[in-house]
Scaffold this motif. Structure first.
Motif, mmCIF file in Angstrom:
data_model
loop_
_atom_site.group_PDB
_atom_site.id
_atom_site.type_symbol
_atom_site.label_atom_id
_atom_site.label_comp_id
_atom_site.label_asym_id
_atom_site.label_seq_id
_atom_site.Cartn_x
_atom_site.Cartn_y
_atom_site.Cartn_z
ATOM 1 N N GLY A 98 0.784 -1.218 0.000
ATOM 2 C CA GLY A 98 0.000 0.000 0.000
ATOM 3 C C GLY A 98 0.822 1.277 0.000
ATOM 4 O O GLY A 98 0.289 2.362 0.290
ATOM 5 N N ILE A 99 2.099 1.173 -0.336
ATOM 6 C CA ILE A 99 2.993 2.335 -0.344
ATOM 7 C C ILE A 99 3.212 2.786 -1.781
ATOM 8 O O ILE A 99 3.593 1.978 -2.636
ATOM 9 N N GLU A 100 2.934 4.063 -2.058
ATOM 10 C CA GLU A 100 3.239 4.565 -3.394
ATOM 11 C C GLU A 100 4.752 4.683 -3.536
ATOM 12 O O GLU A 100 5.417 5.271 -2.683
ATOM 13 N N ALA A 101 5.284 4.129 -4.614
ATOM 14 C CA ALA A 101 6.730 4.102 -4.825
ATOM 15 C C ALA A 101 7.035 4.527 -6.247
ATOM 16 O O ALA A 101 6.459 3.989 -7.203
ATOM 17 N N VAL A 102 7.931 5.497 -6.402
ATOM 18 C CA VAL A 102 8.279 6.043 -7.717
ATOM 19 C C VAL A 102 9.704 5.614 -8.060
ATOM 20 O O VAL A 102 10.666 6.095 -7.456
ATOM 21 N N PRO A 103 9.891 4.706 -9.034
ATOM 22 C CA PRO A 103 11.234 4.273 -9.400
ATOM 23 C C PRO A 103 11.880 5.242 -10.385
ATOM 24 O O PRO A 103 11.214 5.760 -11.291
ATOM 25 N N LEU A 104 13.164 5.488 -10.202
ATOM 26 C CA LEU A 104 13.884 6.436 -11.067
ATOM 27 C C LEU A 104 15.260 5.901 -11.440
ATOM 28 O O LEU A 104 15.953 5.320 -10.594
ATOM 29 N N PHE A 105 15.656 6.127 -12.674
ATOM 30 C CA PHE A 105 17.031 5.854 -13.090
ATOM 31 C C PHE A 105 17.955 6.944 -12.564
ATOM 32 O O PHE A 105 17.526 8.082 -12.328
ATOM 33 N N SER A 106 19.207 6.623 -12.436
ATOM 34 C CA SER A 106 20.185 7.612 -11.958
ATOM 35 C C SER A 106 20.979 8.166 -13.140
ATOM 36 O O SER A 106 22.138 7.813 -13.359
ATOM 37 N N TYR A 107 20.321 9.026 -13.901
ATOM 38 C CA TYR A 107 20.971 9.641 -15.052
ATOM 39 C C TYR A 107 21.559 10.997 -14.673
ATOM 40 O O TYR A 107 21.105 11.660 -13.736
ATOM 41 N N PHE A 108 22.566 11.426 -15.443
ATOM 42 C CA PHE A 108 23.080 12.782 -15.303
ATOM 43 C C PHE A 108 22.088 13.751 -15.954
ATOM 44 O O PHE A 108 21.422 13.412 -16.943
ATOM 45 N N GLU A 109 22.038 14.963 -15.446
ATOM 46 C CA GLU A 109 21.109 15.949 -15.999
ATOM 47 C C GLU A 109 21.651 16.617 -17.255
ATOM 48 O O GLU A 109 20.893 17.005 -18.150
ATOM 49 N N GLU A 110 22.981 16.750 -17.335
ATOM 50 C CA GLU A 110 23.599 17.506 -18.426
ATOM 51 C C GLU A 110 23.176 16.969 -19.801
ATOM 52 O O GLU A 110 23.368 15.796 -20.104
ATOM 53 N N GLY A 111 22.611 17.855 -20.609
ATOM 54 C CA GLY A 111 22.256 17.496 -21.972
ATOM 55 C C GLY A 111 20.956 16.741 -22.125
ATOM 56 O O GLY A 111 20.562 16.406 -23.247
ATOM 57 N N MET A 112 20.259 16.469 -21.034
ATOM 58 C CA MET A 112 18.980 15.770 -21.154
ATOM 59 C C MET A 112 17.911 16.751 -21.634
ATOM 60 O O MET A 112 17.913 17.928 -21.266
ATOM 61 N N ILE A 113 17.003 16.259 -22.434
ATOM 62 C CA ILE A 113 15.977 17.107 -23.046
ATOM 63 C C ILE A 113 15.030 17.647 -21.974
ATOM 64 O O ILE A 113 14.565 16.912 -21.103
ATOM 65 N N LYS A 114 14.770 18.945 -22.045
ATOM 66 C CA LYS A 114 13.828 19.593 -21.132
ATOM 67 C C LYS A 114 12.609 20.072 -21.911
ATOM 68 O O LYS A 114 12.716 20.525 -23.057
ATOM 69 N N GLY A 115 11.452 19.986 -21.246
ATOM 70 C CA GLY A 115 10.226 20.453 -21.856
ATOM 71 C C GLY A 115 9.860 21.843 -21.378
ATOM 72 O O GLY A 115 10.723 22.663 -21.070
ATOM 73 N N VAL A 116 8.571 22.107 -21.279
ATOM 74 C CA VAL A 116 8.056 23.403 -20.862
ATOM 75 C C VAL A 116 7.282 23.227 -19.556
ATOM 76 O O VAL A 116 6.539 22.253 -19.392
ATOM 77 N N SER A 117 7.465 24.138 -18.629
ATOM 78 C CA SER A 117 6.753 24.064 -17.353
ATOM 79 C C SER A 117 5.252 24.028 -17.578
ATOM 80 O O SER A 117 4.725 24.774 -18.409
ATOM 81 N N VAL A 118 4.570 23.190 -16.827
ATOM 82 C CA VAL A 118 3.128 23.054 -17.020
ATOM 83 C C VAL A 118 2.337 24.141 -16.310
ATOM 84 O O VAL A 118 1.145 24.332 -16.573
ATOM 85 N N ALA A 119 2.994 24.866 -15.395
ATOM 86 C CA ALA A 119 2.330 25.938 -14.652
ATOM 87 C C ALA A 119 3.398 26.854 -14.068
ATOM 88 O O ALA A 119 4.552 26.440 -13.886
ATOM 89 N N PRO A 120 3.042 28.109 -13.792
ATOM 90 C CA PRO A 120 4.012 29.034 -13.197
ATOM 91 C C PRO A 120 4.567 28.473 -11.884
ATOM 92 O O PRO A 120 3.829 27.957 -11.053
ATOM 93 N N GLY A 121 5.883 28.569 -11.732
ATOM 94 C CA GLY A 121 6.525 28.076 -10.523
ATOM 95 C C GLY A 121 6.900 26.611 -10.551
ATOM 96 O O GLY A 121 7.604 26.131 -9.663
ATOM 97 N N LYS A 122 6.437 25.890 -11.576
ATOM 98 C CA LYS A 122 6.793 24.475 -11.706
ATOM 99 C C LYS A 122 8.100 24.352 -12.481
ATOM 100 O O LYS A 122 8.292 25.033 -13.492
ATOM 101 N N PRO A 123 9.015 23.481 -12.046
ATOM 102 C CA PRO A 123 10.232 23.265 -12.841
ATOM 103 C C PRO A 123 9.898 22.528 -14.129
ATOM 104 O O PRO A 123 8.919 21.771 -14.190
ATOM 105 N N ALA A 124 10.698 22.764 -15.140
ATOM 106 C CA ALA A 124 10.433 22.141 -16.445
ATOM 107 C C ALA A 124 10.713 20.643 -16.400
ATOM 108 O O ALA A 124 11.706 20.207 -15.816
ATOM 109 N N PRO A 125 9.844 19.849 -17.007
ATOM 110 C CA PRO A 125 10.125 18.418 -17.118
ATOM 111 C C PRO A 125 11.213 18.189 -18.207
ATOM 112 O O PRO A 125 11.370 19.029 -19.093
ATOM 113 N N ASN A 126 12.004 17.142 -18.126
ATOM 114 C CA ASN A 126 11.898 16.116 -17.095
ATOM 115 C C ASN A 126 12.885 16.391 -15.956
ATOM 116 O O ASN A 126 14.041 16.725 -16.206
ATOM 117 N N ILE A 127 12.422 16.222 -14.707
ATOM 118 C CA ILE A 127 13.285 16.372 -13.549
ATOM 119 C C ILE A 127 14.247 15.192 -13.500
ATOM 120 O O ILE A 127 13.839 14.035 -13.579
#
Length: 295
Positions: A98-127
């Motif tokens: 019953g625990i929500e769990a979000v799995p993530l790869f451990s990638y470097f951020e440099e050069g990864m594609i960024k999108g557009v923030s979905v709302a003011p104050g939100k960081p751009a995906p992908n985090i």
């Protein structure tokens, strides 16, 4: 949930390393690197690791096999198949409780594609979460002088993955402080391209347990013919786990007895090779790269 139960199951599913940090330790990270941007209700961060086989580095160390073995058992397959399966299995187990769990790869951020923030104050995906910070926060790794994570078990030989959960964990791990890297500078001396500089160090890590690391020119690293590796879908920062700098660290940590995963014979058995930026052989004695005597 108790940390011991999570770690026992993670090891059952193939994890060589498992550490757990409370979410509060990530408050210092900017939103574009923070797990709290992905899961605002995150209470704990589980960090899993699987070892890079020392034998997967053998072909690179000898200069005779760069992709077949290391690319499979040291890099892409290790991340995308073996570690991913461990992470998936642990995540499924958490969900059955019953625990929500979000799995993530451990990638470097440099050069990864960024999108557009979905709302003011939100960081751009992908985090892209700072996995090196996470590994230290979860008590698994410290940052070595050469700007790569080190563990007491394998030195620089591991890959990490993260799971964000919405439950506090009893008995989380203490933050890792510096105890493995001795600032010997072997990684700096081993770089034939001079990409690692001690003239301007950076302070990195969890507040209160920061460590000094050298400045690395990754624009030079990514063209390094000495074992650095670029891989599709992983941005512009090169993987250095088989590069001359990291292999020199493996040699030094083994000599110093700093890794619990030890071997009968030394990793470096012959005089190492090195190439310059034009792929011409370099005299390793001139750049200070040493080797062990044959056993």
């Amino acid at each position: 949930m108790n940390a011991g139960d999570i770690k026992a199951y993670a090891r059952e599913r193939g994890a060589d390393l498992c550490g757990i940090a409370p979410a509060e330790r990530f408050a210092a990270l900017p939103p574009e690197r923070s797990p709290l941007s992905i899961a605002p209700d995150c209470r704990s961060v589980i960090v899993l690791g699987r070892r890079i086989l020392r034998g997967a580095l053998r072909g690179v160390e000898e200069g005779t096999n760069f992709n077949g073995t290391y690319g499979t058992f040291g890099h892409q397959w290790l991340e995308d198949n073996f570690l991913a399966r461990t992470t998936y299995d642990v995540t499924c187990w958490l969900e059955t409780k019953g625990i929500e769990a979000v799995p993530l790869f451990s990638y470097f951020e440099e050069g990864m594609i960024k999108g557009v923030s979905v709302a003011p104050g939100k960081p751009a995906p992908n985090i892209i979460v700072d996995f090196e910070f996470a590994a230290q926060a979860a008590g698994l790794a410290e940052m070595g002088l050469g700007d790569f994570p080190l563990t007491a078990e394998y030195g620089p030989r591991q890959r990490f993955a993260l799971i964000l959960i919405d439950e506090a964990v009893e008995n989380p791990d203490s933050t890792k402080k510096k105890s493995i890297c001795s600032d010997c500078g072997a990684c700096v001396k081993a770089c034939p391209l001079g990409a690692i500089s001690l003239e301007k160090k950076r302070r990195v890590g969890v507040p209160g347990s920061e460590m000094d690391v050298a400045t690395v020119d990754y624009s030079v690293c990514k063209s390094c013919p000495n074992g650095a590796r670029m891989a599709p879908g992983r941005g512009t920062k090169p993987d250095r786990c088989a590069a001359a700098c990291v292999r020199a660290c493996v040699v030094q940590l083994e000599k110093a007895g700093k890794c619990s995963n030890s071997f009968e014979h030394p990793f470096r058995k012959r005089k190492p090779w090195a190439l310059d930026a034009l792929r011409r052989p370099v005299d390793v004695d001139a750049i200070g790269v040493g080797c062990d005597k044959k056993h």
